[in-house]
Design an enzyme around this catalytic site. Structure first.
Site, PDB file in Angstrom:
ATOM      1  N   TYR A 203     -13.981 -39.108  -9.835  1.00 38.12           N
ATOM      2  CA  TYR A 203     -14.926 -39.493 -10.884  1.00 38.12           C
ATOM      3  C   TYR A 203     -15.541 -40.815 -10.452  1.00 38.12           C
ATOM      4  O   TYR A 203     -14.832 -41.815 -10.287  1.00 38.12           O
ATOM      5  CB  TYR A 203     -14.218 -39.674 -12.221  1.00 38.12           C
ATOM      6  CG  TYR A 203     -13.745 -38.382 -12.852  1.00 38.12           C
ATOM      7  CD1 TYR A 203     -14.567 -37.686 -13.739  1.00 38.12           C
ATOM      8  CD2 TYR A 203     -12.485 -37.869 -12.578  1.00 38.12           C
ATOM      9  CE1 TYR A 203     -14.137 -36.500 -14.333  1.00 38.12           C
ATOM     10  CE2 TYR A 203     -12.046 -36.684 -13.157  1.00 38.12           C
ATOM     11  CZ  TYR A 203     -12.885 -36.007 -14.043  1.00 38.12           C
ATOM     12  OH  TYR A 203     -12.459 -34.841 -14.622  1.00 38.12           O
TER      13      TYR A 203
ATOM     14  N   HIS B 162      -2.728 -30.658  -9.218  1.00 39.69           N
ATOM     15  CA  HIS B 162      -3.194 -32.022  -8.974  1.00 39.69           C
ATOM     16  C   HIS B 162      -2.297 -32.999  -9.720  1.00 39.69           C
ATOM     17  O   HIS B 162      -2.224 -32.972 -10.950  1.00 39.69           O
ATOM     18  CB  HIS B 162      -4.648 -32.183  -9.429  1.00 39.69           C
ATOM     19  CG  HIS B 162      -5.636 -31.589  -8.476  1.00 39.69           C
ATOM     20  ND1 HIS B 162      -6.982 -31.863  -8.536  1.00 39.69           N
ATOM     21  CD2 HIS B 162      -5.466 -30.746  -7.431  1.00 39.69           C
ATOM     22  CE1 HIS B 162      -7.603 -31.206  -7.557  1.00 39.69           C
ATOM     23  NE2 HIS B 162      -6.706 -30.524  -6.888  1.00 39.69           N
TER      24      HIS B 162
ATOM     25  N   PRO C 172     -18.467 -32.765 -20.672  1.00 43.73           N
ATOM     26  CA  PRO C 172     -17.546 -32.226 -19.664  1.00 43.73           C
ATOM     27  C   PRO C 172     -16.695 -33.275 -18.958  1.00 43.73           C
ATOM     28  O   PRO C 172     -15.780 -32.907 -18.229  1.00 43.73           O
ATOM     29  CB  PRO C 172     -18.481 -31.518 -18.682  1.00 43.73           C
ATOM     30  CG  PRO C 172     -19.801 -32.184 -18.856  1.00 43.73           C
ATOM     31  CD  PRO C 172     -19.877 -32.577 -20.292  1.00 43.73           C
TER      32      PRO C 172
ATOM     33  N   LYS D 173     -12.314 -31.159 -21.116  1.00 44.69           N
ATOM     34  CA  LYS D 173     -11.578 -30.827 -22.330  1.00 44.69           C
ATOM     35  C   LYS D 173     -12.115 -29.612 -23.084  1.00 44.69           C
ATOM     36  O   LYS D 173     -11.494 -29.157 -24.046  1.00 44.69           O
ATOM     37  CB  LYS D 173     -11.562 -32.030 -23.292  1.00 44.69           C
ATOM     38  CG  LYS D 173     -10.760 -33.205 -22.775  1.00 44.69           C
ATOM     39  CD  LYS D 173      -9.317 -32.822 -22.550  1.00 44.69           C
ATOM     40  CE  LYS D 173      -8.530 -33.903 -21.852  1.00 44.69           C
ATOM     41  NZ  LYS D 173      -7.305 -33.397 -21.238  1.00 44.69           N
TER      42      LYS D 173
ATOM     43  N   TYR E 191      -5.428 -36.932 -20.129  1.00 39.89           N
ATOM     44  CA  TYR E 191      -6.014 -36.022 -19.146  1.00 39.89           C
ATOM     45  C   TYR E 191      -5.155 -34.785 -18.934  1.00 39.89           C
ATOM     46  O   TYR E 191      -5.665 -33.658 -18.863  1.00 39.89           O
ATOM     47  CB  TYR E 191      -6.224 -36.752 -17.810  1.00 39.89           C
ATOM     48  CG  TYR E 191      -7.208 -36.079 -16.891  1.00 39.89           C
ATOM     49  CD1 TYR E 191      -8.527 -36.514 -16.820  1.00 39.89           C
ATOM     50  CD2 TYR E 191      -6.852 -34.981 -16.106  1.00 39.89           C
ATOM     51  CE1 TYR E 191      -9.451 -35.897 -15.983  1.00 39.89           C
ATOM     52  CE2 TYR E 191      -7.758 -34.349 -15.277  1.00 39.89           C
ATOM     53  CZ  TYR E 191      -9.059 -34.811 -15.217  1.00 39.89           C
ATOM     54  OH  TYR E 191      -9.967 -34.191 -14.416  1.00 39.89           O
TER      55      TYR E 191
END
Length: 389
Positions: A200, A72, A292, A296, A384
């Site tokens: 998200y 991704h 979550p 991580k 990220y």
């Protein structure tokens, strides 16, 4: 029995440490309180940072991951019907890898079994003795039979409720915790993902996440009250609520189907200091937990393993204690940065029960700043994909 490193916990972090040590000729024994099937049955996150991927390759267990994972280059963030993309490859120079934690664990078990690695299952009553000395040992039982392992070092990879952290005297450890006033209801469905990248989503009704395990297996989450039960949510109710919380263009494409797994996870931020006591070292959930949001948990465990593995390697190969002496300080420095990112992203995307109108305006302004500022997007992307070790 005797070994060089006794590892408590047969999840991915304990197995990864054992496999990495094996590549350098360092002996270990892994103790797991459940069965192998139980460990492999746990459904967990599947977003791997670049550092974790490199560790899998270093451990010689990346073949299936490299062949079957999804790369991704970015992720989608939305609020209401406004959706924008964070371009990891452009802003941070690295992608993330989507490969289920269950598959990571399966690959590691296979590697340890191929190497005749020693793993004990159904272990009970583990006690760590003489951790402050140069000759620690473990006692435990399997099906009522008492056993003992002498070792040089103990790696506590046994999770939040394990014995390792509790072995450190309470007056010598300091614990920091934030408990969030909601949970995540997650479902697994044999349906194609709604999007080729994660979404998200923040909304007036609460947070939602659209994720995947592979092209035919999807993982979805919605924010829910802590006192909800999975049984309270029918499949139809879950899908209807998810559609209300994601942008219309995604909701219109969503393929629904029977939920093959459904569970609720609470959200917590937690860190204990220090992560070392004598020759006992804490790794992963034994030392820290993140919500979550941002995936991580497994990745912070992997960074612990990186520091501990390299410290032990330096000790056995060169007789240097510098790496193991610096372990707690190095691991915690990175852990706190991951905690900050997970706290920030969770605070940004969720609705809180005590949220005021001012709080909501600040949340909207923060999301709008993230949408319009390349600098803000770069900071998110760097966190990220994973900060360097």
């Amino acid at each position: 029995m005797k070994t060089q490193v006794a590892i408590i916990g047969g999840g991915p972090s304990g197995l990864l440490l054992s496999q990495l040590l094996y590549t350098k000729g360092i002996d270990s024994i892994v103790l797991e309180r459940k069965t192998k099937d139980y460990v492999l049955g746990r459904i967990r996150a599947g977003v791997l940072e670049r550092g974790f991927v490199q560790l899998m390759r270093e451990a010689g267990v990346s073949e299936r991951m490299d062949a079957e994972s999804f790369i991704h280059d970015g992720t989608q963030v939305s609020f209401g019907d406004t959706m924008f993309r964070i371009d990891f490859a452009k802003l941070a120079g690295h992608p993330v890898t989507v490969y289920g934690q269950t598959e990571v664990t399966r690959d590691l078990y296979h590697a340890r079994e191929q190497a005749n690695g020693k793993i004990e299952f159904n272990v009970e009553d583990v006690v760590i003795h003489d951790a402050k000395t140069s000759a620690p040992y473990l006692t435990y039982s399997v099906e009522g039979e008492a056993r003992r392992i002498a070792c040089d070092f103990v790696a506590g990879c046994d999770g939040f409720h394990g014995v390792s952290r509790q072995t450190i005297p309470k007056d010598l450890r300091r614990e920091y915790e934030k408990v969030y006033p909601f949970g995540w209801l997650g479902v697994l469905s044999e349906t194609p993902p709604v999007n080729h990248e994660l979404i998200y989503s923040g909304s007036e009704r609460g947070f939602a996440l659209c994720s995947m395990r592979n092209e035919k297996l999807s993982r979805y989450y919605i924010q829910c009250p802590l006192d909800d039960n999975p049984e309270d949510w029918s499949d139809a109710a879950f899908w209807a609520e998810l559609k209300r919380r994601i942008p219309k263009e995604a909701a219109d494409k969503l393929v629904t189907g029977p939920c093959i797994e459904k569970s609720i996870a609470p959200l917590r931020s937690f860190v204990t200091e220090p992560m070392r006591w004598g020759n006992l070292f804490l790794c992963g959930d034994a030392a820290h937990i993140v919500p979550p949001t941002g995936a991580k948990g497994l990745n912070t465990a992997a960074s612990d393993i990186h520091y501990l593995y390299n410290g032990l390697r330096e000790f056995y190969e060169h007789g240097s204690k510098a790496g193991i002496d610096a372990y707690s300080e190095k691991a915690l420095a990175r852990v706190w940065k991951a905690e900050r990112f997970s706290w920030w992203f969770s605070s940004l995307m969720h609705r809180f029960p005590d949220q005021t109108e001012f709080d909501l305006k600040m949340q909207i302004a923060e999301i709008e700043f993230l949408r319009t500022s390349e600098t803000a997007q770069r900071a998110m992307a760097e966190n990220y994909v994973g900060l360097p070790y």
